[in-house]
Every structure is written in C-alpha cells, then in structure tokens.
Design an enzyme around this catalytic site. Structure first.
Site, PDB file in Angstrom:
ATOM      1  N   ALA A  12     -23.829  -4.004  21.745  1.00 53.36           N
ATOM      2  CA  ALA A  12     -22.566  -4.534  22.260  1.00 53.36           C
ATOM      3  C   ALA A  12     -22.473  -4.459  23.780  1.00 53.36           C
ATOM      4  CB  ALA A  12     -21.396  -3.800  21.626  1.00 53.36           C
ATOM      5  N   ARG A  17     -26.740  -2.879  34.834  1.00 56.86           N
ATOM      6  CA  ARG A  17     -27.817  -2.644  35.809  1.00 56.86           C
ATOM      7  C   ARG A  17     -28.867  -3.754  35.836  1.00 56.86           C
ATOM      8  NH1 ARG A  17     -29.973   3.084  34.482  1.00 56.86           N
ATOM      9  NH2 ARG A  17     -28.653   2.911  32.637  1.00 56.86           N
ATOM     10  N   GLN A  74     -17.629  -4.952  18.071  1.00 56.99           N
ATOM     11  CA  GLN A  74     -16.980  -3.875  18.811  1.00 56.99           C
ATOM     12  C   GLN A  74     -16.269  -4.532  19.993  1.00 56.99           C
ATOM     13  OE1 GLN A  74     -19.438  -1.311  21.199  1.00 56.99           O
ATOM     14  NE2 GLN A  74     -18.154   0.480  20.827  1.00 56.99           N
ATOM     15  N   ALA A 428     -64.287 -53.194  37.873  1.00 54.52           N
ATOM     16  CA  ALA A 428     -63.754 -52.196  38.807  1.00 54.52           C
ATOM     17  C   ALA A 428     -62.790 -52.842  39.787  1.00 54.52           C
ATOM     18  CB  ALA A 428     -64.908 -51.533  39.559  1.00 54.52           C
TER      19      ALA A 428
END
Ligand code: UD1
Ligand code: CA
Length: 460
Positions: A12, A17, A74, A428
């Site tokens: 929760a 940090r 929670q 070519a």
C-alpha cells in the site's frame, strides 16, 4: 503446493524515497515490475491466490496484477500492522485461524522459494506461533533490530527509530517476512496501539505480544542478506536489477549458453536462449526475446521482443524490435530491424540496412546500405547496395513486392506501390515507378554521355 497456507503481500505504501510518480512495486527490474517476483513466490508456495494490501495508486496496481491476487484496500497507511489487518475480511470467512499465514512485502523481490520453504518448515518443526526471517548486516541501517535474551531466544523487535543506542548496535535485523499461525494474527492486530516514534501500528510488535501470551516464537537467519533486500530507493532498485541479472545469466549458463563476459550483458528475466548460443559482451536482450540454439550474438546488439531461430548470426551493433529471424540467417553488422520485419531461413541482411514491415523469403539478401520498408521480398531475391523502397508518398505507406529470384541492381529506387515480377532484373541506378513483368529487364537511367578531352579544354 499448500492450500493450508494463505499469503498476504503488503503493497500500500508509495515509496517516497524513490522520488517517482510511480508506486514502488511497479518499478521494473530485469523487465518485470518488482511485484511480479513476489507474486511468483506466492504462486510457488500456495494454491490460494495471495491477498494483496493496496492503497496508493491502487487502480494501477490492480490492473498490473489482475487475477493473480485478491485485494484488500488500506485507505491510510497507518503502519504494517494496520496493513495486515485489512486482509482480515478476506481471510477470516475462509477459516484462517486453522491455517498458516505467510506475510511478504511487495518491495522485497529477491527472496528464494527455498528460503521461504525453510521458514515454513522451521515453523512446523518448532511448533511456533510465529516464525520470522532475519539477516545479519554489517550496517543494520533503518531495519528493525532483533532483540534476543541471554538464552538466545527472540524476545522482541525494536524499530530503528525507537531503539536505544545499545539496541541500534544489534546486527541481526528483521527481514519483514513472517509466518503466523492464523489463530494468533488478526485478534492481536486489533489490540495493537500506535505508541511509538512513528505513531504507527507496527506488525513487529506482535512478536512480543505472541511470546508474552505464552506461545513459541522463532527466527530463521537467511544466509545471503540480498534475499531480504527491500527496494526503497533507486540505489536499491539497481542492486535488485544486478542480482536478478546475475541469477538470469547463471541459469542460462547452466542451460548451456556461453557468455564471453557475463558481467557486461543486460538480459531481462523474460528472455530465453537455447544451448550452444554464444553471447558477446555488451549485449542487451529485452522483453519477449527468444533466441534458439547455436546462435552467435555479437557485441553491442540490442534486441527487444525478437524471435530468433537456430544457427543465426547477429553481428555487432545490430538493433531489432519486434522482428522474427529464422534459422541460419545472418544480420548486421549495424543493421536496424524495425517492427514487422520477418527474415526467412538463410537470409542475409548486411551492414547499414534498415527494414520495417518487410518479409524476406528464404535465401533473400540485402547486403549493404538499403532501406526496405512495407515490402514483400521473395525467395532468393538479391537486393543490391543502396536500394531504397520509396514507400511513403507523404500521405500513405505503399507496398513494394519483389517476387522470387528477382535481382535489384545497386542504387535503385523502387517507388511504391510497385511489383517486380519473378526472376526480373532491375538495372543499377534505376528509378522504378511501374511494375516490371516476370523475367524482364527494367532500366531507367539516362544514357551516359562522354565528352572527349573535356578536362584538357576546361579553363583553369
Ligand atoms: C519494516 C519493519 C522492519 C523491517 C523492514 C524490513 C515494521 C514496523 N517494520 O520496516 O522491522 O526491518 O520492514 O524491510 O513493520 N506498508 C503498507 N501499509 C502501511 C505501511 C507499510 O502496505 O501502512 C507496506 C509497504 O508498502 C511495504 C511494506 O509494508 O511494502 C513495508 O513497509 P515499510 O514502510 O517499507 O517498512 P519499513 O520501515 O521498511
Ligand atoms: Ca521497507
């Protein structure tokens, strides 16, 4: 597998940090959110889906976890004891008092199933009501300290913020992983009080409560403290990543993969590699990348969600994303395979070739300096150096089809939509704007003009 075991995962908290807009458990290590490693542990140990306690960013967490857990919310983060109590409404109706409850932290991803089995076995063997995992640390930092009596029995846990100077010196700390007899968990949590430095309901207070009520408590000391490393900062996250990398490479080597310098590679835990494949230094393999057997992956290769067959050679500096490369193909050095590239067996895509939404048939080659986008290239087609598919007219992406055995001369532009027929030749330097029939030769260059002695007459 044990259906007598319930698992609670605490997730929760935001993890301030980390200094991140993203909740800590959704930060990724080795290609997966760290919570995935904890969910794997739960699935390994119990037949019951774990109960995850969520709060911060609960919608995102729920979406990422899906049906792998049941959820309890929670609303306010009032401490680890309060968090565990939120699981009571989910577990009590299922007769949790007769079961064992394993409590894990969503931010502790490196614990091994073997260690948790050892914890569960010790719990049964000793007849404990509570058994917790501890570790010895040279710097116990902010972890809760394990207080033992003169006889060595664990008596209580004291949080760093509440510890006396003597207690702060204790080097055995709480890993935050516990097994409870269900009968001793929720009622005790209901009786906790938050009279401590953080004014929180501490799960750790239960140790003394259970012991003072006359029940056995015990601890298992983990051998390698990295197993209990919690992710609280970016530095912790980097350490977790390094450890998972180490485990991934160790597993791959055990399965027969050679690494020329394993400490330099970055390989997500989701990647598979077959036996006898050789991985050179500074290779990064991410996501759903699957590499077969007998391949060589040279330095500086970066692959994301790439499927590679057997006996494939990926040369230095190649970058590929969402591509399929079949057996015996050779790619690079410095090729760029963008999404939707599929290279068939024995194809060759050489240096400075970029492909996108391009399917190459068996044996087709584009060896040098080309862009092949939105194209179907047939079997054994040879695409000369410097060939460009002009697939974009500023509005739409158009398709180039080159049929089997066709030969595209160097420095040609194929202006899509265009089709080069089976076995046809393009001279070519041609700019091809119209379809070329099978077996034809198409030329679109201005005839050469020669001015004799021009250089001698040129004014100086
Ligand atoms: C906790 C332990 C400490 C132990 C350490 C190990 C307590 C009081 N302390 O401290 O003894 O050494 O873990 O890592 O338990 N959480 C919630 N709701 C809350 C509070 C926390 O879900 O109200 C979750 C967090 O998201 C986290 C886990 O519980 O996943 C641990 O919480 P955290 O605040 O990191 O506890 P620590 O201070 O590390
Ligand atoms: Ca923590």
């Amino acid at each position: 597998m044990n259906d007598n075991l319930e698992v609670i995962i605490l997730a929760a908290g935001l993890g301030t940090r980390m200094k991140s807009a993203t909740i800590k458990v959704l930060h990724r290590a080795a290609g997966r959110p760290i919570i995935d490693y904890v969910l794997d542990l739960a699935a390994d140990l119990s037949a019951n889906a774990p109960v995850m306690v969520i709060g911060h960013q609960r919608d995102k967490v729920q979406e990422a976890v899906g049906s792998r857990a049941r959820f309890a919310v929670q609303e306010q983060q009032n401490g680890t004891g309060h968090a565990v109590l939120q699981a009571a409404p989910v577990l009590e109706p299922d007769g949790v008092e007769k079961k064992r409850v394993l409590i894990l932290s969503g931010d502790v991803p490196l614990t091994t199933p073997e260690t948790l089995r050892r914890l569960l076995e010790e719990h049964e063997r000793s007849g404990n009501a509570l058994t917790l995992l501890t570790m010895k640390l040279a710097d116990p930092a902010m972890y809760g300290r394990i207080v033992r009596d003169a006889g060595g029995a664990v008596t209580r846990i004291v949080e760093a913020k509440d510890a006396s100077d003597d207690e702060k010196r204790i080097d055995e700390v709480n890993a935050g992983i516990y097994v409870f007899d269900g009968a001793h968990l929720f009622d005790n949590l209901r009786n906790l009080s938050p009279d401590n430095a953080q004014k929180e309901y501490y799960l750790t207070d239960l140790l003394a409560v259970v012991r003072d009520a006359g029940h056995r408590v015990g601890a298992v000391v983990v051998d390698d403290p990295v197993e209990a490393l919690g992710v609280n900062s970016r530095a912790d996250l980097a350490q977790v990543e390094i450890e998972i990398q180490r485990r991934v490479v160790t597993r791959l080597m055990a399965d027969g993969v050679t690494f020329r310098n394993p400490s330099t590679v970055v390989i997500d835990s989701t990647v598979t590699i077959g036996a006898d494949t050789v991985i050179y230094p500074f290779v990064t393999l991410e996501g759903n990348t699957r590499i077969g057997q007998d391949c060589v992956i040279e330095p500086g290769v970066h692959l994301v969600d790439v499927t590679i067959g057997n006996d494939v050679h990926i040369k230095t500096g190649t970058v590929a994303d969402n591509a399929i490369i079949e057996d015996q193909a050779a790619v690079g050095p410095y090729a760029h395979l963008r999404p939707g590239t599929k290279l068939g067996r024995k194809t060759k895509v050489g240096n400075f070739v970029e492909t996108k939404q391009a399917v190459f048939g068996e044996g087709a080659k584009a060896s040098h300096l080309s862009y092949i986008g939105d194209a179907e290239v047939g079997a054994n087609v040879n695409i000369g150096a410097g060939t460009i598919t002009c697939n974009y007219d500023g509005k739409n992406k158009n398709k180039t089809i080159i049929e089997d055995g066709a030969f595209i001369g160097s420095d040609s532009q194929l202006v899509a939509p265009v089709r080069i027929g089976r076995g046809a030749y393009v001279g070519a330097g041609s700019t091809i704007t119209k379809d070329v029939p099978a077996d034809a030769l198409a030329l679109s260059r201005t005839p050469q003009r020669v001015v004799e002695d021009w250089a001698k007459r040129k004014p100086r």
